[in-house]
Design an enzyme around this catalytic site. Structure first.
Site, mmCIF file in Angstrom:
data_model
loop_
_atom_site.group_PDB
_atom_site.id
_atom_site.type_symbol
_atom_site.label_atom_id
_atom_site.label_comp_id
_atom_site.label_asym_id
_atom_site.label_seq_id
_atom_site.Cartn_x
_atom_site.Cartn_y
_atom_site.Cartn_z
ATOM 1 N N HIS A 59 0.848 -1.221 0.033
ATOM 2 C CA HIS A 59 0.156 -0.026 -0.156
ATOM 3 C C HIS A 59 0.883 1.285 -0.031
ATOM 4 O O HIS A 59 0.397 2.482 -0.130
ATOM 5 C CB HIS A 59 -0.989 0.002 1.195
ATOM 6 C CG HIS A 59 -1.885 -1.182 1.231
ATOM 7 N ND1 HIS A 59 -2.774 -1.180 0.206
ATOM 8 C CD2 HIS A 59 -2.207 -2.160 2.179
ATOM 9 C CE1 HIS A 59 -3.514 -2.493 0.526
ATOM 10 N NE2 HIS A 59 -3.236 -2.848 1.608
ATOM 11 N N ASP A 96 -2.615 -10.668 -1.937
ATOM 12 C CA ASP A 96 -3.000 -10.329 -0.705
ATOM 13 C C ASP A 96 -4.312 -10.056 -0.891
ATOM 14 O O ASP A 96 -5.025 -9.633 -2.056
ATOM 15 C CB ASP A 96 -2.357 -9.003 -0.444
ATOM 16 C CG ASP A 96 -2.817 -8.454 1.007
ATOM 17 O OD1 ASP A 96 -1.887 -8.739 1.975
ATOM 18 O OD2 ASP A 96 -3.725 -7.653 1.134
ATOM 19 N N HIS A 98 -5.989 -7.312 -0.279
ATOM 20 C CA HIS A 98 -6.354 -6.104 -0.372
ATOM 21 C C HIS A 98 -5.514 -5.718 -1.769
ATOM 22 O O HIS A 98 -4.313 -6.320 -2.034
ATOM 23 C CB HIS A 98 -5.966 -5.305 0.529
ATOM 24 C CG HIS A 98 -6.576 -5.517 1.951
ATOM 25 N ND1 HIS A 98 -5.955 -6.343 2.687
ATOM 26 C CD2 HIS A 98 -7.603 -5.024 2.393
ATOM 27 C CE1 HIS A 98 -6.824 -6.472 3.757
ATOM 28 N NE2 HIS A 98 -7.944 -5.718 3.793
ATOM 29 N N ASP A 185 -3.966 -13.035 4.641
ATOM 30 C CA ASP A 185 -5.456 -12.523 4.927
ATOM 31 C C ASP A 185 -6.739 -12.962 3.919
ATOM 32 O O ASP A 185 -7.784 -12.451 4.044
ATOM 33 C CB ASP A 185 -5.465 -10.828 5.030
ATOM 34 C CG ASP A 185 -4.770 -10.081 3.713
ATOM 35 O OD1 ASP A 185 -4.642 -10.673 2.877
ATOM 36 O OD2 ASP A 185 -4.856 -8.751 3.865
HETATM 37 ZN ZN LIG Z 1 -4.057 -7.296 2.893
#
Ligand SMILES: [Zn+2]
Length: 289
Positions: A59, A96, A98, A185
């Protein structure tokens, strides 16, 4: 510079831990150092695969950090390999839960990096980017491939996405190295996310990456982090690593698999999404025509 180093230059609210933020900045630099070492070890021919535990800080953007990430070791690894070793085709696979919004920003118009990003439908989760029509810009058009999985997508959906999208792309792009990032995750019991992978699914991802890396002489850097359930995290990381390294580690699911996930009920939605992704990319990839 104060004792907290560059922390406040790169912090977002979610990167501000209680206590000693300066230590977080130091840790973020160590993660970059690990990634650099991983790249050097592979390029020196010492290993075919190197795993960086604690990495995958996808991120973090070019000029600021966010989402628990200060510096982007995924992007760093690719840039370092291109600058120091003059690689011309690097594939990044982000598994991941996200979307890797920071990594995407680095390479949005860079044709040398194929960024394949597999994540939960961004309409339902942070960071809210990574929809299928986001395919890159300028010289990099077609080289950003977003694969937004429906909520509760399970092992079968992931397998189908590898077979229909990721593996054909890798064959056509012929990367000189693969960088994968992502941790625990996407597990069904993660808590922060709503995907449906079991340990078998994580192992399958590791195995698929191992097989795909045959295209580039086995060369792969694995940046393993993420996971928001302490009881799941070590098992899911181990499952990824066992698949990648072809280790026979007996792994038992730490929590019972809910009945609703025994069959991947999201498959019809996943198939629709796969068709959509192919349609957005068919002008740039022969394998989707
Ligand atoms: Zn994540």
């Amino acid at each position: 510079m104060d004792e907290e180093g560059d922390f406040f230059q790169y912090q977002a609210l979610d990167n501000r831990p209680i206590g000693r933020p300066g230590k977080v900045e130091e840790a973020a630099r160590l993660v970059i150092g690990q990634a650099k070492l991983a790249a050097d070890l592979i390029q020196a021919g010492k290993f075919q695969k190197v795993i960086s535990i604690g990495g995958g800080l996808h991120h973090a953007k070019v000029a600021s950090g966010e989402g628990f990430c200060l510096y982007n070791d995924v992007a760093f690894t690719a840039v370092y390999l291109m600058e120091k070793y003059h690689l011309k085709r690097v594939m990044i696979l982000d598994t991941d839960a996200h979307a890797g919004n920071g990594t995407a920003e680095y390479f949005i118009s860079d044709p040398r990096v194929l960024f394949v990003d597999l994540h939960q439908d961004p309409g339902t989760i942070y960071p809210g980017t990574g929809f299928a029509p986001e395919i890159g810009t300028g010289a990099g058009i077609g080289k950003t491939v977003n694969i937004p999985l429906p909520v509760n997508a399970g092992n079968d959906s992931y397998k189908k996405v590898f077979e229909e999208i990721i593996e054909p792309l890798a064959k056509e792009f012929r990367p000189e190295i693969i960088i994968r990032n992502g941790g625990a995750d996407p597990h069904f019991n993660d808590g922060l996310t709503s995907l449906g992978l079991t340990l078998d699914g994580f192992k399958m991802i590791g195995r698929k990456v191992r097989d795909m890396a045959e295209i580039c002489g086995g060369k792969e850097i694995d940046l393993v982090a993420s996971g928001y359930h302490r009881g799941i995290l070590p098992y899911a990381w181990m499952a990824l690593i066992a698949g990648l390294g072809n280790f026979n580690v007996p792994l038992e699911e730490p929590s019972p698999i809910p009945h609703s996930l025994r069959i991947d009920s999201q498959m019809p939605e996943t198939l629709k999404m796969i068709a959509e992704v192919k349609a957005f990319h068919k002008d740039y990839w022969r394998c989707f025509r």
